[in-house]
Design an enzyme around this catalytic site. Structure first.
Site, PDB file in Angstrom:
ATOM      1  N   GLY A  69       0.734  -1.160  -0.097  1.00  0.00           N
ATOM      2  CA  GLY A  69       0.095  -0.021   0.086  1.00  0.00           C
ATOM      3  C   GLY A  69       0.906   1.332  -0.167  1.00  0.00           C
ATOM      4  O   GLY A  69       0.557   2.321  -0.751  1.00  0.00           O
ATOM      5  N   ASN A 149      -8.271   4.594   8.358  1.00  0.00           N
ATOM      6  CA  ASN A 149      -7.515   3.370   8.932  1.00  0.00           C
ATOM      7  C   ASN A 149      -7.752   3.534  10.680  1.00  0.00           C
ATOM      8  O   ASN A 149      -7.728   2.467  11.236  1.00  0.00           O
ATOM      9  CB  ASN A 149      -6.405   3.091   8.745  1.00  0.00           C
ATOM     10  CG  ASN A 149      -5.407   4.261   8.995  1.00  0.00           C
ATOM     11  OD1 ASN A 149      -5.482   5.531   8.104  1.00  0.00           O
ATOM     12  ND2 ASN A 149      -4.369   4.197   9.561  1.00  0.00           N
ATOM     13  N   GLN A 177      -7.846   0.021   3.183  1.00  0.00           N
ATOM     14  CA  GLN A 177      -8.836  -0.461   4.223  1.00  0.00           C
ATOM     15  C   GLN A 177     -10.054  -0.828   3.648  1.00  0.00           C
ATOM     16  O   GLN A 177     -11.021  -1.527   4.610  1.00  0.00           O
ATOM     17  CB  GLN A 177      -8.938   0.852   5.357  1.00  0.00           C
ATOM     18  CG  GLN A 177      -7.769   0.992   6.222  1.00  0.00           C
ATOM     19  CD  GLN A 177      -7.220  -0.142   7.029  1.00  0.00           C
ATOM     20  OE1 GLN A 177      -8.010  -0.998   7.334  1.00  0.00           O
ATOM     21  NE2 GLN A 177      -6.209  -0.315   7.570  1.00  0.00           N
ATOM     22  N   HIS A 199      -2.008  -7.448   2.418  1.00  0.00           N
ATOM     23  CA  HIS A 199      -2.134  -7.953   3.820  1.00  0.00           C
ATOM     24  C   HIS A 199      -3.333  -7.569   4.682  1.00  0.00           C
ATOM     25  O   HIS A 199      -3.634  -7.994   5.646  1.00  0.00           O
ATOM     26  CB  HIS A 199      -0.744  -7.760   4.602  1.00  0.00           C
ATOM     27  CG  HIS A 199      -0.550  -6.412   5.076  1.00  0.00           C
ATOM     28  ND1 HIS A 199      -0.809  -5.964   6.356  1.00  0.00           N
ATOM     29  CD2 HIS A 199      -0.386  -5.546   4.499  1.00  0.00           C
ATOM     30  CE1 HIS A 199      -0.344  -4.692   6.205  1.00  0.00           C
ATOM     31  NE2 HIS A 199       0.115  -4.405   5.026  1.00  0.00           N
ATOM     32  N   THR A 235      12.179  -7.642 -10.769  1.00  0.00           N
ATOM     33  CA  THR A 235      11.352  -9.090 -10.811  1.00  0.00           C
ATOM     34  C   THR A 235      10.204  -9.037  -9.918  1.00  0.00           C
ATOM     35  O   THR A 235      10.291  -8.682  -8.801  1.00  0.00           O
ATOM     36  CB  THR A 235      12.390 -10.188 -10.370  1.00  0.00           C
ATOM     37  OG1 THR A 235      13.420 -10.041 -11.134  1.00  0.00           O
ATOM     38  CG2 THR A 235      11.841 -11.362 -10.521  1.00  0.00           C
ATOM     39  N   CYS A 323       3.107   4.958  18.811  1.00  0.00           N
ATOM     40  CA  CYS A 323       4.519   4.960  19.492  1.00  0.00           C
ATOM     41  C   CYS A 323       5.747   4.894  18.492  1.00  0.00           C
ATOM     42  O   CYS A 323       6.204   3.826  18.137  1.00  0.00           O
ATOM     43  CB  CYS A 323       4.517   3.553  20.239  1.00  0.00           C
ATOM     44  SG  CYS A 323       5.970   3.567  21.386  1.00  0.00           S
TER      45      CYS A 323
HETATM   46  N1  PLP Z   1      -3.115   3.273   3.678  1.00  0.00           N
HETATM   47  C1  PLP Z   1      -3.713   2.950   4.742  1.00  0.00           C
HETATM   48  C2  PLP Z   1      -5.081   3.581   4.786  1.00  0.00           C
HETATM   49  C3  PLP Z   1      -3.276   2.105   5.558  1.00  0.00           C
HETATM   50  O1  PLP Z   1      -4.041   1.575   6.348  1.00  0.00           O
HETATM   51  C4  PLP Z   1      -2.013   1.322   5.512  1.00  0.00           C
HETATM   52  C5  PLP Z   1      -1.522   0.242   6.155  1.00  0.00           C
HETATM   53  O2  PLP Z   1      -1.608   0.354   7.408  1.00  0.00           O
HETATM   54  C6  PLP Z   1      -1.183   1.775   4.194  1.00  0.00           C
HETATM   55  C7  PLP Z   1      -1.671   2.710   3.615  1.00  0.00           C
HETATM   56  C8  PLP Z   1       0.161   1.114   3.825  1.00  0.00           C
HETATM   57  O3  PLP Z   1       0.048  -0.276   3.319  1.00  0.00           O
HETATM   58  P1  PLP Z   1       1.201  -1.187   3.515  1.00  0.00           P
HETATM   59  O4  PLP Z   1       1.176  -1.827   4.969  1.00  0.00           O
HETATM   60  O5  PLP Z   1       0.886  -2.358   2.566  1.00  0.00           O
HETATM   61  O6  PLP Z   1       2.565  -0.501   3.161  1.00  0.00           O
END
Ligand code: PLP
Length: 385
Positions: A69, A149, A177, A199, A235, A323
């Protein structure tokens, strides 16, 4: 163990791992090689791309696989900003984006771009009127997340994208999300670019996708080989790509039932906490909310204390403080929706998943009632209240 941090990551599904296994073992060829071992990998990527495209409602040629992401967000924002800089150097985003978006925008600001950060309302909603007012003739890109998120607020993306397009701006959404959880059809949303991450819906970590609408001008994010149609060199992560597409497929098949089930659990969870724990309040919107998100502030106490005591009961959750680098900064999202520092510090995010049951929710509420009471009994803030 009760895992209530599905917004942070989700467990890899067994079925997904099974699909990935051949590419982690015997089928190890490089997809760019012309012999069969390589070609089999190329076919696996092609199939994964087709499946992903079908679910997102786009053409396979518009799907690019990435390293997650964060990379998708970086690429979408920096790649379009730099490729369209001749038209203007103004970008619009919001105060409550993930750091992958905020820090990408900050990096562009250091290169001479101007960024406008829209403030959400007290529930975390971005009002179309606010975007309308922020748009300028030199706005080239608008990037607004599909759902937050931390507080789970779902934005009116279709309406926002239409407004941005009305002024000639490109529209990107971070759907990390939402993909696999609520519909993310790119035409329904009307977006030009959309980021996802494997993930967050039962797939592997370190693999993501970026939807790029045909004809959107974007620079490659990485220079090197010709992979991903010359746009994302390196790759390919074949097991990851296969896993992402299978996880997205499974999540889409189950989406309707799972959404209903989670909504019910979520609402019971919220109601029980607010009813049984005094001086607690829900953060985020009641209605426009991810089906699995519960975010609550408890007066007089610190999120970290709650997390430690929950962890001792085998419960994994998350708090409203980040944190990072040894300091406990309150969440920028909670501050942006107007929470004072104390309330932001005393907040807890509990995000449900496929494995969450009604019994889990009852167990957690019962424990939480005791934990909050115990922490408040020791709290200097409470003593002064
Ligand atoms: N954007 C949002 C809204 C997320 O919640 C997250 C992950 O916590 C990310 C981007 C980043 O994704 P990644 O953990 O696959 O780099």
């Amino acid at each position: 163990m009760i895992y209530l941090d599905n917004a942070a990551t989700t467990p890899l599904r067994r079925d997904v791992l099974d699909c990935m296994m051949p590419y982690l073992t015997n089928a190890y060829g490089n997809p760019s090689s012309i012999y069969k071992l390589g070609r089999d990998n190329r076919i696996a990527i092609d199939n994964a791309r087709e499946k992903t495209a079908q679910i997102l409602g786009c053409s396979p040629a518009e799907v690019y696989f990435t390293g997650g992401g964060t990379e998708s967000d970086n690429w979408a924002i920096k790649g379009t900003a730099l490729a369209n800089a001749k038209r203007g150097k103004h970008i619009i985003t919001t105060e409550i984006e993930h750091h992958a978006v905020l820090h990408s925008c900050e990096a562009l600001a250091r290169q001479g771009f101007e960024i406008t950060y829209i403030k959400p309302d007290e529930n975390g909603l971005i009002h179309p009127q606010a975007l309308q007012e922020a748009l300028r003739d030199d706005t080239i890109l608008v990037t607004i997340m599909h759902a937050n998120n931390e507080i789970g607020t779902i934005q009116p993306i279709a309406e926002l994208a239409e407004i941005a397009h009305g002024r000639g701006a490109i529209f990107h959404t971070d759907a990390v999300q939402t993909a696999g959880h609520i519909p993310t059809d790119v035409n329904g949303l009307g977006v030009d670019l959309m980021s996802l991450s494997g993930h967050k819906f039962g797939g592997p970590k370190g693999v993501g996708a970026l939807y790029i609408r045909k004809n959107v001008k974007i620079f490659p994010h990485q220079d090197g080989g010709a992979q991903e149609r010359n746009k994302r060199a390196g790759t390919e992560n074949v097991p990851g790509i296969v896993g992402l597409s299978r996880a997205l497929e499974l999540a889409s098949e189950e989406m309707q039932n799972e959404r209903e089930r989670l909504r019910e659990l979520r609402d019971t969870f919220i109601k029980r906490i607010l009813d049984e724990i005094p001086d607690s309040q829900l953060n985020g919107d009641d209605e426009q909310r991810l089906p699995n998100n519960v975010n609550i502030s408890f007066d007089y106490i610190e999120g970290e204390g709650m997390l430690l005591l929950l962890d001792m009961q085998g419960i994994s959750a998350s708090s409203g403080s980040a944190c990072t680098s040894g300091s406990l900064d309150p969440s920028h999202v909670l501050l942006s929706i107007g929470l004072p520092h104390e309330k932001a510090h005393g907040s807890l995010r509990l995000t449900l998943g496929r494995e969450t049951t009604a019994e889990n929710i009852d167990f957690v509420v019962d424990k939480l009632v005791g934990i909050v009471a115990r922490l408040r009994a020791m709290s200097p803030l409470k003593a002064h209240a």
